[in-house]
Write an enzyme that holds these catalytic residues in place. Structure first.
Site, PDB file in Angstrom:
ATOM      1  N   GLY A  41       0.678  -1.056   0.199  1.00  0.00           N
ATOM      2  CA  GLY A  41      -0.029   0.084   0.158  1.00  0.00           C
ATOM      3  C   GLY A  41       0.907   1.093   0.094  1.00  0.00           C
ATOM      4  N   CYS A  42       0.450   2.295   0.647  1.00  0.00           N
ATOM      5  CA  CYS A  42       0.967   3.645   0.720  1.00  0.00           C
ATOM      6  C   CYS A  42       2.443   3.414   1.280  1.00  0.00           C
ATOM      7  CB  CYS A  42       0.180   4.407   1.268  1.00  0.00           C
ATOM      8  SG  CYS A  42       1.068   6.115   1.669  1.00  0.00           S
TER       9      CYS A  42
END
Length: 208
Positions: A41-42
């Site tokens: 993810g981020c």
């Protein structure tokens, strides 16, 4: 690219304290300084977690899975490339191992059952992936996911991809160490900070 999935469900996922260690690992005889490239993810959030661990020498946010020509934040976020947001973790293998980094990855750093997203971040750039540098890393990751499968670590399938690391492209300077420099930013406070607290709760003996 290979896809490893968890076909054995469990009504209750394991807590990080219950996650097993890797049966197969890479020792320091392969070199004291080693690197791992992980996508969860981020990259702000994943980076924030790994910077806390003893034995981690550096963490660099970046992009992997596509060419250098389009490895910039605006283009990657458009979803038109096959990049993933990743972190490259440089670590001292005499203090922490690749297998331990994977244990943190699957138990704290992200949710590996979400396909091409983490929370409200949606797209292949937010996929769960291990970008392996060699056959040894690939085998350790494959075997560890199989072990999590056997343990019923999650009630849903693990959708983490195992992809060969062809290149790592560092992200723009302003992304580096973003969480530490911007603790009051709403996204960091809501998403990254709880992951760091979870790490501190369950891996206190591994912290710097």
């Amino acid at each position: 690219m290979s896809l490893v999935s968890n076909s054995r469900g469990s009504a209750h996922p394991l807590t990080p304290a219950e996650f097993p260690d890797a049966d197969l690992d890479i020792g320091s005889d392969a070199g004291a300084r080693q690197s791992a490239v992980l996508a969860g993810g981020c990259f702000w959030c994943v980076e924030a977690v790994y910077r806390q661990l003893d034995g981690v020498l550096d963490v660099v946010s970046g992009y992997a899975g596509d060419s250098a020509a389009t490895a910039d934040y605006k283009t990657v976020c458009s979803g038109t490339t096959d990049h993933a947001e990743v972190v490259r973790i440089d670590f001292d293998a005499t203090k922490i191992s690749f297998g331990t980094l994977l244990k943190v990855f699957f138990s704290v750093a992200h949710d590996p059952t979400h396909l091409n997203r983490q929370g409200n971040d949606v797209g292949r750039q937010y996929r769960s992936a291990v970008f392996y540098a060699d056959d040894a890393q690939r085998e350790v990751a494959e075997r560890y996911v199989r072990k999590l499968d056997a343990a019923g670590a999650y009630p849903e399938k693990i959708v983490t991809t195992l992809e060969p690391l062809e290149a790592f492209h560092p992200a723009e300077t302003y992304h580096q160490d973003y969480a530490a420099r911007n603790p009051a930013q709403p996204y960091i406070a809501a998403v990254a900070a709880p992951k760091v607290e979870k790490l501190k709760r369950y891996y206190a003996d591994r912290l710097k």
